[in-house]
Design an enzyme around this catalytic site. Structure first.
Site, PDB file in Angstrom:
ATOM      1  N   SER A  64      40.131  35.318  37.652  1.00  0.00           N
ATOM      2  CA  SER A  64      39.778  33.909  37.900  1.00  0.00           C
ATOM      3  C   SER A  64      40.269  33.355  39.226  1.00  0.00           C
ATOM      4  O   SER A  64      39.867  32.261  39.621  1.00  0.00           O
ATOM      5  CB  SER A  64      40.312  33.022  36.779  1.00  0.00           C
ATOM      6  N   LYS A  67      37.653  32.319  41.533  1.00  0.00           N
ATOM      7  CA  LYS A  67      36.965  31.024  41.376  1.00  0.00           C
ATOM      8  C   LYS A  67      37.289  30.072  42.533  1.00  0.00           C
ATOM      9  O   LYS A  67      36.480  29.210  42.874  1.00  0.00           O
ATOM     10  CB  LYS A  67      37.355  30.386  40.036  1.00  0.00           C
TER      11      LYS A  67
END
Ligand code: GLN
Length: 307
Positions: A64, A67
């Site tokens: 993540s 992101k």
């Protein structure tokens, strides 16, 4: 203040006993196999100095953390129009939660939860193919890291794609609200591939340095984003970078940061440095247990916390 190398080593040594607490991400088979005893950290200062600890130069899956790179690119592409597609409020829910999406008409709370990152990936994918979109993100990261050896771990990408039921559901659900415009399978494929980028602690800290320096890479002098945009990305990381544990991370560490289920966390110290820690065992919120403890020890020793 003691020398930074000494602070980093002492902080990491002091939490080593905690590296077995928690579990490696088991819903992505290729991540469940990571050696849980790995532990690395790196500090890269805006002056370009680098301090390393343990497995600082061993690549791991950034998950993540990607992101933040995708968000930066999407903001550079759409500007404030992006906020029509994704919010900027903490979710208070798990990273892969679907609960808020129905009530909030398919607009994810923020770009750092899975639903938000899928919408951001969709923005990057428009008028492109999944392969081109991933190449764009990868080459952006290589530029930021000043290192073109950064690559995608194809095995991790495939492993996540094989078990991507939840992300496919999120994307299909958003598509019903017209907040995913491209083909869902292409969006999820691009998303799983950028999550599967492999980097080490040093490369990651280096690539976040622009966020510690008002949007400008302090080493190359390249303005990556405006100072205002850098501040906004840092604010989003502070409030949303650790999902439903963002409050706890701010309470303990006091810095904007982003975690990934590969066990990495990057934190930004405005005007000073970027810090990466890596320890694969995760707490129940999907954030590295010992990594958070190491960052807490580092900010306690340096008083770099901004809160
Ligand atoms: N690729 C992971 C997923 O979609 C990223 C999650 C994370 O790092 N929190 O589940």
């Amino acid at each position: 203040m003691k020398h930074l190398q000494q602070i980093l080593s002492q902080a990491c040594d002091s939490v080593r006993k905690e590296i077995a607490i928690g579990k490696t991400a088991n819903y992505i088979p290729a991540l469940a196999r990571i050696n849980p005893n790995k532990f690395g950290a790196a500090i890269v200062t805006v002056e370009g100095e680098i301090f390393r600890y343990g497995d600082a130069t061993e690549p791991f899956s950034i998950q993540s953390i990607s992101k933040v790179f995708a968000l930066t690119l999407a903001l550079n592409k759409l500007g404030d129009q992006l906020w029509l597609r994704v919010g900027r409020e903490p979710s208070g829910s798990a990273f892969n939660s679907i609960v808020q999406l129905e009530k909030e008409l398919g607009i994810p709370r923020n770009p750092l939860i899975n639903a938000g990152a899928l919408a951001v990936t969709d923005v990057l994918l428009e008028k492109s193919s999944s392969d081109n979109c991933v190449s764009e993100i990868l080459s952006f990261i290589q530029t930021l890291a000043n290192d073109d050896t950064v690559k995608i771990d194809a095995e991790v990408a495939q492993s996540e794609l094989n078990t991507a039921h939840r992300n496919i559901s999120l994307a299909e659900f958003m598509k019903s609200f017209n907040n995913i415009r491209c083909d869902v399978s292409e969006v999820v494929k691009a998303y799983c591939h950028h999550c599967a980028i492999s980097m080490n602690c040093e490369q990651l800290a280096r690539s976040f340095l622009f966020l510690a320096n008002e949007g400008k890479d302090p080493v190359t002098g390249k303005q990556v984003v405006s100072p205002q945009r850098a501040r906004r990305i840092n604010s989003i990381m502070m409030l949303c970078g650790h999902y439903d544990a963002s409050g706890d991370f701010a309470f303990r560490v006091g810095l904007p940061g982003k975690s990934g289920v590969g066990g990495g966390i990057v934190a930004v110290v405005p005007n000073v440095a970027a810090i990466t820690v890596w320890s694969p065992c995760l707490n129940s919120n999907g954030n590295s247990h010992a990594g958070t403890a190491a960052l807490e020890a580092i900010t306690q020793a340096t008083r770099w916390n901004i809160l």
